[in-house]
Motif scaffolding. Structure first.
Motif, short mmCIF file in Angstrom:
data_model
loop_
_atom_site.label_atom_id
_atom_site.label_comp_id
_atom_site.label_asym_id
_atom_site.label_seq_id
_atom_site.Cartn_x
_atom_site.Cartn_y
_atom_site.Cartn_z
N MET A 1 -7.77 -0.11 17.78
CA MET A 1 -6.78 0.80 17.24
C MET A 1 -5.74 0.05 16.42
SD MET A 1 -5.79 4.02 17.34
CE MET A 1 -4.68 5.24 17.93
N ASN A 2 -5.32 -1.09 16.95
CA ASN A 2 -4.30 -1.87 16.28
C ASN A 2 -4.81 -2.43 14.96
OD1 ASN A 2 -1.89 -3.06 15.87
ND2 ASN A 2 -2.17 -4.73 17.34
N SER A 3 -6.08 -2.80 14.90
CA SER A 3 -6.63 -3.36 13.66
C SER A 3 -6.75 -2.28 12.58
CB SER A 3 -7.99 -4.02 13.92
OG SER A 3 -8.93 -3.04 14.31
N SER A 4 -7.03 -1.05 12.99
CA SER A 4 -7.13 0.02 12.00
C SER A 4 -5.77 0.34 11.39
CB SER A 4 -7.76 1.27 12.61
OG SER A 4 -6.94 1.77 13.64
N ILE A 5 -4.71 0.23 12.19
CA ILE A 5 -3.37 0.46 11.66
C ILE A 5 -3.00 -0.66 10.69
CG2 ILE A 5 -0.91 0.52 12.28
CD1 ILE A 5 -1.69 1.99 14.83
N MET A 6 -3.37 -1.89 11.01
CA MET A 6 -3.10 -3.01 10.12
C MET A 6 -3.85 -2.86 8.80
SD MET A 6 -0.80 -4.77 11.51
CE MET A 6 -0.81 -6.21 10.50
N GLU A 7 -5.11 -2.41 8.88
CA GLU A 7 -5.90 -2.19 7.67
C GLU A 7 -5.26 -1.09 6.82
OE1 GLU A 7 -10.03 -1.50 8.39
OE2 GLU A 7 -10.17 -3.24 9.72
N ALA A 8 -4.79 -0.04 7.47
CA ALA A 8 -4.16 1.06 6.74
C ALA A 8 -2.88 0.58 6.07
CB ALA A 8 -3.86 2.21 7.70
N LEU A 9 -2.09 -0.23 6.75
CA LEU A 9 -0.87 -0.77 6.15
C LEU A 9 -1.19 -1.68 4.97
CD1 LEU A 9 1.34 -1.52 9.29
CD2 LEU A 9 1.72 0.22 7.53
N GLN A 10 -2.24 -2.49 5.10
CA GLN A 10 -2.62 -3.37 3.99
C GLN A 10 -3.04 -2.55 2.78
OE1 GLN A 10 -5.68 -5.81 5.68
NE2 GLN A 10 -4.24 -7.39 6.39
N ILE A 11 -3.85 -1.53 2.99
CA ILE A 11 -4.30 -0.67 1.89
C ILE A 11 -3.10 0.03 1.25
CG2 ILE A 11 -5.63 1.39 1.32
CD1 ILE A 11 -7.69 0.46 3.42
N MET A 12 -2.17 0.50 2.09
CA MET A 12 -0.98 1.18 1.57
C MET A 12 -0.15 0.22 0.72
SD MET A 12 2.22 2.94 3.57
CE MET A 12 2.87 1.36 4.06
N LEU A 13 0.08 -0.99 1.20
CA LEU A 13 0.87 -1.96 0.46
C LEU A 13 0.18 -2.36 -0.84
CD1 LEU A 13 2.28 -4.18 3.33
CD2 LEU A 13 3.50 -2.52 1.92
N ILE A 14 -1.12 -2.53 -0.81
CA ILE A 14 -1.85 -2.86 -2.04
C ILE A 14 -1.74 -1.72 -3.04
CG2 ILE A 14 -4.16 -3.24 -2.99
CD1 ILE A 14 -4.79 -4.81 -0.42
N GLY A 15 -1.89 -0.50 -2.57
CA GLY A 15 -1.79 0.66 -3.46
C GLY A 15 -0.40 0.79 -4.06
#
Length: 82
Positions: A1-15
């Protein structure tokens, strides 16, 4: 669960970074285009319209027409009051 939140934050920051970078580039491109257009405007000014010496003069309004307009306005005003 924690890794999916980190991936989502990374995608958001890249976008968001891509959008901000695009907007910064857009501002600079707009400034460059504005300066180019200004230079072209100095080199090729728009043609001036020639005003003819025989421009039609405005016809004077007779007092009869003014009385007719006043009567029409009074009639419209009185019919709105009812």
């Amino acid at each position: 669960m924690n890794s999916s939140i980190m991936e989502a934050l990374q995608i958001m920051l890249i976008g968001m970074g891509v959008v901000v970078l695009f907007l910064i580039i857009l501002v600079f491109v707009m400034k460059i285009v504005a300066s180019v257009i200004a230079q072209v405007g100095k080199l090729m000014p728009p043609p001036e319209e020639e005003t003819s010496a025989q421009a039609p003069a405005a016809a004077p309004i007779s007092s009869d027409k003014m009385v007719a307009v006043a009567i029409a306005l009074a009639h419209v005003h009185s019919s709105k009051s009812k």
